[in-house]
Motif scaffolding. Sequence first.
Motif, PDB file in Angstrom:
ATOM      1  N   ARG A   1      -0.746   8.840   3.096  1.00 60.04           N
ATOM      2  CA  ARG A   1      -1.178   9.518   1.874  1.00 60.04           C
ATOM      3  C   ARG A   1       0.013  10.165   1.188  1.00 60.04           C
ATOM      4  O   ARG A   1       0.957  10.565   1.855  1.00 60.04           O
ATOM      5  CB  ARG A   1      -2.192  10.610   2.213  1.00 60.04           C
ATOM      6  CG  ARG A   1      -3.497  10.104   2.740  1.00 60.04           C
ATOM      7  CD  ARG A   1      -4.418  11.284   2.947  1.00 60.04           C
ATOM      8  NE  ARG A   1      -4.622  11.961   1.672  1.00 60.04           N
ATOM      9  CZ  ARG A   1      -5.604  11.663   0.827  1.00 60.04           C
ATOM     10  NH1 ARG A   1      -6.443  10.719   1.131  1.00 60.04           N
ATOM     11  NH2 ARG A   1      -5.739  12.304  -0.295  1.00 60.04           N
TER      12      ARG A   1
ATOM     13  N   GLN B   1     -11.028   5.767   1.647  1.00 62.29           N
ATOM     14  CA  GLN B   1      -9.579   5.584   1.627  1.00 62.29           C
ATOM     15  C   GLN B   1      -9.113   5.257   0.227  1.00 62.29           C
ATOM     16  O   GLN B   1      -9.857   4.696  -0.554  1.00 62.29           O
ATOM     17  CB  GLN B   1      -9.187   4.462   2.590  1.00 62.29           C
ATOM     18  CG  GLN B   1      -8.231   4.865   3.694  1.00 62.29           C
ATOM     19  CD  GLN B   1      -6.791   4.862   3.281  1.00 62.29           C
ATOM     20  OE1 GLN B   1      -6.469   5.089   2.132  1.00 62.29           O
ATOM     21  NE2 GLN B   1      -5.903   4.629   4.225  1.00 62.29           N
ATOM     22  N   ARG B   2      -7.875   5.613  -0.057  1.00 60.94           N
ATOM     23  CA  ARG B   2      -7.358   5.400  -1.401  1.00 60.94           C
ATOM     24  C   ARG B   2      -6.960   3.958  -1.670  1.00 60.94           C
ATOM     25  O   ARG B   2      -7.350   3.382  -2.680  1.00 60.94           O
ATOM     26  CB  ARG B   2      -6.142   6.281  -1.642  1.00 60.94           C
ATOM     27  CG  ARG B   2      -6.439   7.735  -1.805  1.00 60.94           C
ATOM     28  CD  ARG B   2      -5.176   8.549  -1.594  1.00 60.94           C
ATOM     29  NE  ARG B   2      -4.081   8.087  -2.409  1.00 60.94           N
ATOM     30  CZ  ARG B   2      -3.812   8.551  -3.630  1.00 60.94           C
ATOM     31  NH1 ARG B   2      -4.564   9.475  -4.148  1.00 60.94           N
ATOM     32  NH2 ARG B   2      -2.800   8.083  -4.313  1.00 60.94           N
ATOM     33  N   VAL B   3      -6.156   3.391  -0.795  1.00 65.19           N
ATOM     34  CA  VAL B   3      -5.657   2.050  -1.105  1.00 65.19           C
ATOM     35  C   VAL B   3      -6.211   0.949  -0.217  1.00 65.19           C
ATOM     36  O   VAL B   3      -6.520  -0.140  -0.677  1.00 65.19           O
ATOM     37  CB  VAL B   3      -4.119   1.989  -1.107  1.00 65.19           C
ATOM     38  CG1 VAL B   3      -3.573   2.445  -2.412  1.00 65.19           C
ATOM     39  CG2 VAL B   3      -3.546   2.758   0.020  1.00 65.19           C
ATOM     40  N   ILE B   4      -6.299   1.207   1.089  1.00 62.42           N
ATOM     41  CA  ILE B   4      -6.823   0.193   1.992  1.00 62.42           C
ATOM     42  C   ILE B   4      -8.217   0.667   2.378  1.00 62.42           C
ATOM     43  O   ILE B   4      -8.349   1.605   3.164  1.00 62.42           O
ATOM     44  CB  ILE B   4      -5.945   0.075   3.249  1.00 62.42           C
ATOM     45  CG1 ILE B   4      -4.481  -0.097   2.876  1.00 62.42           C
ATOM     46  CG2 ILE B   4      -6.445  -1.023   4.145  1.00 62.42           C
ATOM     47  CD1 ILE B   4      -4.069  -1.463   2.507  1.00 62.42           C
TER      48      ILE B   4
ATOM     49  N   GLY C   1      -1.572  -4.490  -0.649  1.00 55.57           N
ATOM     50  CA  GLY C   1      -2.162  -3.167  -0.746  1.00 55.57           C
ATOM     51  C   GLY C   1      -2.772  -2.867  -2.092  1.00 55.57           C
ATOM     52  O   GLY C   1      -3.453  -1.864  -2.253  1.00 55.57           O
ATOM     53  N   ILE C   2      -2.529  -3.709  -3.102  1.00 58.18           N
ATOM     54  CA  ILE C   2      -3.078  -3.408  -4.417  1.00 58.18           C
ATOM     55  C   ILE C   2      -4.426  -4.094  -4.578  1.00 58.18           C
ATOM     56  O   ILE C   2      -5.386  -3.481  -5.009  1.00 58.18           O
ATOM     57  CB  ILE C   2      -2.115  -3.829  -5.538  1.00 58.18           C
ATOM     58  CG1 ILE C   2      -0.748  -3.236  -5.277  1.00 58.18           C
ATOM     59  CG2 ILE C   2      -2.631  -3.370  -6.882  1.00 58.18           C
ATOM     60  CD1 ILE C   2       0.296  -3.696  -6.227  1.00 58.18           C
TER      61      ILE C   2
ATOM     62  N   GLY D   1       0.834  -1.194   0.000  1.00 56.81           N
ATOM     63  CA  GLY D   1       0.000   0.000   0.000  1.00 56.81           C
ATOM     64  C   GLY D   1       0.865   1.239   0.000  1.00 56.81           C
ATOM     65  O   GLY D   1       0.697   2.137  -0.827  1.00 56.81           O
TER      66      GLY D   1
ATOM     67  N   VAL E   1      -0.397  -3.086  12.208  1.00 53.45           N
ATOM     68  CA  VAL E   1      -1.373  -4.175  12.201  1.00 53.45           C
ATOM     69  C   VAL E   1      -0.672  -5.536  12.292  1.00 53.45           C
ATOM     70  O   VAL E   1      -1.258  -6.517  12.703  1.00 53.45           O
ATOM     71  CB  VAL E   1      -2.254  -4.035  10.952  1.00 53.45           C
ATOM     72  CG1 VAL E   1      -1.474  -4.309   9.703  1.00 53.45           C
ATOM     73  CG2 VAL E   1      -3.479  -4.900  11.012  1.00 53.45           C
TER      74      VAL E   1
ATOM     75  N   CYS F   1      -2.072   4.500   7.274  1.00 55.07           N
ATOM     76  CA  CYS F   1      -2.083   3.144   6.739  1.00 55.07           C
ATOM     77  C   CYS F   1      -3.177   3.106   5.696  1.00 55.07           C
ATOM     78  O   CYS F   1      -4.310   2.962   6.015  1.00 55.07           O
ATOM     79  CB  CYS F   1      -2.363   2.141   7.852  1.00 55.07           C
ATOM     80  SG  CYS F   1      -2.272   0.462   7.328  1.00 55.07           S
ATOM     81  N   ALA F   2      -2.872   3.385   4.465  1.00 56.84           N
ATOM     82  CA  ALA F   2      -1.574   3.731   3.931  1.00 56.84           C
ATOM     83  C   ALA F   2      -1.320   5.236   4.099  1.00 56.84           C
ATOM     84  O   ALA F   2      -2.252   6.026   4.101  1.00 56.84           O
ATOM     85  CB  ALA F   2      -1.561   3.399   2.450  1.00 56.84           C
TER      86      ALA F   2
ATOM     87  N   ARG G   1      -4.497  -6.139   4.503  1.00 51.55           N
ATOM     88  CA  ARG G   1      -3.111  -5.687   4.412  1.00 51.55           C
ATOM     89  C   ARG G   1      -2.173  -6.811   4.003  1.00 51.55           C
ATOM     90  O   ARG G   1      -0.967  -6.696   4.154  1.00 51.55           O
ATOM     91  CB  ARG G   1      -2.704  -5.049   5.724  1.00 51.55           C
ATOM     92  CG  ARG G   1      -3.326  -3.682   5.851  1.00 51.55           C
ATOM     93  CD  ARG G   1      -3.362  -3.172   7.251  1.00 51.55           C
ATOM     94  NE  ARG G   1      -3.941  -1.836   7.311  1.00 51.55           N
ATOM     95  CZ  ARG G   1      -5.236  -1.587   7.362  1.00 51.55           C
ATOM     96  NH1 ARG G   1      -6.095  -2.580   7.325  1.00 51.55           N
ATOM     97  NH2 ARG G   1      -5.680  -0.364   7.420  1.00 51.55           N
TER      98      ARG G   1
ATOM     99  N   LEU H   1      -6.561  -7.185   8.965  1.00 51.71           N
ATOM    100  CA  LEU H   1      -5.274  -7.829   8.736  1.00 51.71           C
ATOM    101  C   LEU H   1      -5.191  -8.383   7.313  1.00 51.71           C
ATOM    102  O   LEU H   1      -4.196  -8.186   6.615  1.00 51.71           O
ATOM    103  CB  LEU H   1      -5.101  -8.948   9.764  1.00 51.71           C
ATOM    104  CG  LEU H   1      -3.711  -9.506   9.921  1.00 51.71           C
ATOM    105  CD1 LEU H   1      -2.719  -8.396  10.190  1.00 51.71           C
ATOM    106  CD2 LEU H   1      -3.681 -10.495  11.062  1.00 51.71           C
TER     107      LEU H   1
END
Lengths: 126, 145, 360
Positions: free
Chosen positions: B122, C145-148, C66-67, B24, B95, B119-120, C63, C60
């Motif tokens: 920015r 959120q952008r990624v997660i 992340g993609i 991420g 985490v 997380c993540a 994560r 968890l």
Amino acid sequence: MMENLKAITKDELLNEGEKLLTGGAKFITAVCRDLGEQLEVTYFFSLKGGTEMYPLRYTVNKEEEVPSFSQITLATVLIENEMKEMFGLKVKDLALDFGGHLLLAQDSPVTPLLKTTGKTASKGGD
Amino acid sequence: MGLIEKSRIKSPWILHFDNSSCNGCDIEILACLTPLYDVERFGMVNMGNPKHADVLLITGPVNRRTARVLKNLYAQVPDPKIVIAVGTCASSGGVFHNCYNVLGGVDKVIPVDVYIPGCAARPEAIIDGVVLALQKLASLRGDKK
Amino acid sequence: MAARTTVPFGPQHPVLPEPIQLKITYEDEKVVEVVPAIGYGHRGIEKACELNEYTKNIYLCERICGICSYIHSVSVVEVTEKLWPVELPPRVKYLRTIWAEMSRTHSHLLWLGLLADAFGFESMFLQFWRIRERVLDLLEMTTGQRVIQSVNVVGGVRRDISPEQKKTCIETLNTVRKESEALIKVLTKDYTVKSRTIGKGVLTKEQALQLGCAGPTLRGSGVREDARLTKYDAYGELNYEPVVEEAGDSYARALVRARELFQAIDLQLEALAKLPEGEIAVRVRGNPPANEDVMRTEAPRGELFYYAKGNGTRNLERLKVRTPTFANIPSLLVMLPGCELADVPVIVLSIDPCISCTER
Ligand code: SF4
């Protein structure tokens, strides 16, 4: 609930699996589980464009040796190495043996996924 | 201030290293390089070679296998250097704190100058953090640290 | 006989954002043998999932990667839901489908950018990533959120897509399609790209099945297989047919991803149009019962497989994750031998490796 689950013995694994493969099945993965005295291993195969699944399951005592499916297809080589190092499953004749260091480092806990390697080993940090 | 010191602050070279992150934060670092955020306007250039770098951007918690690699890389980056921990899990383990193969944050292994939480994290936060690091870099001289 | 040299590729290599090592043996310029060495990203998530309460597993498992984090969270909540089983409201199914396809869009744009970068087309790489930011903006707007995203919970989702957001989504998706069409045309018609991908890293249909590959790597070799055919979430009600290419080389795999990118946009638009009204979550009572089940979903990189077993307590007895790259790594063992040193990075990239997934 899992469809089509079939109980086998460890010696039938290669035959049964090969039969599925020649029928056009694809190996998905294997899952190992700690039952206390025994280990339960399930090999999952998928058929018909992924819409049907055939799991084969056997149970062995912890110290028993089991055959490796990697003799038939390399697809299982990573997961069998993983089961070997995470659960101490004694897989013999692996086509490619990482010697217990596929994922784990030299100083990682050994067989971390066994229930007995309980809470202490999992405490990261210090 | 000599020429080298000046250029180090005007154009810091960055080495990015991924411990065992979830990607991420790595992707967000890459996103910083893209036109929308564009860190190159601060003169930052991403490098593949540790010996060229001034700033180490580190993502992910340290695990038992990368600890050695990380120490190694840190030793190769010439002084003065700045270490930035990007993301919560690089800062403290986050985490992944109770995973057996994780040692914890980056500061368990090497000294960290700037922590970027999130997380993540920015891209804006990452840019902020790097600018903060540059201020620190300006106060460091090659012979000290 | 020519001399043999073994060269480690990785763990820190410019084309790979993540650490993986391949020990490659060359004979002059030709690759003769490859041994993958992984484990740099191993954290031990499966064990931690047994120690955490089941509700925490979502955060968890997201994560793990992340993609494709969204697909991981869908899989872990749905495998847990199957233990009861929980009947989901239709709106939840559609929302999950929309977000899943959104994350596929950004993941494929990301990969196309990396591919362009691997050829040295830096400005194209930046263009793809510029388009990708639009998709991330949509994700941020709708999930926060952008990624997660952390938007799934057992029994539903935590956010809804409002009518205004729906409008923005539709507009943005159309822009994304227009912009990526122009770029992909260049990428797929360019002589350099073709000469570096056509016939490189060939994987035949039989090999792909034998080695248990997944996702675009499998479909690029002419196998019609996709976990979305199992009709989870709303896929059964949408107009969906897997993208298949026959050639089995790196070019075919790139084409599969390029076409899937547009398909994902179509699926999102269709799902947005059909989005039913209703609840966005149901209450789930008690702990996961002592059942076992599996969940198969289609992540951007291929089929994601989750196995869960409950035992009636707050913790799961076992959670197993098989990620697509884990299934695709063996294919490198047959793709790489015979190719040239300079082609290794592109072929490795062509399976879209995601290492943090593989090692968990
Ligand atoms: S901080 Fe969060 S998003 Fe960033 S690498 Fe760690 S787990 Fe992933």
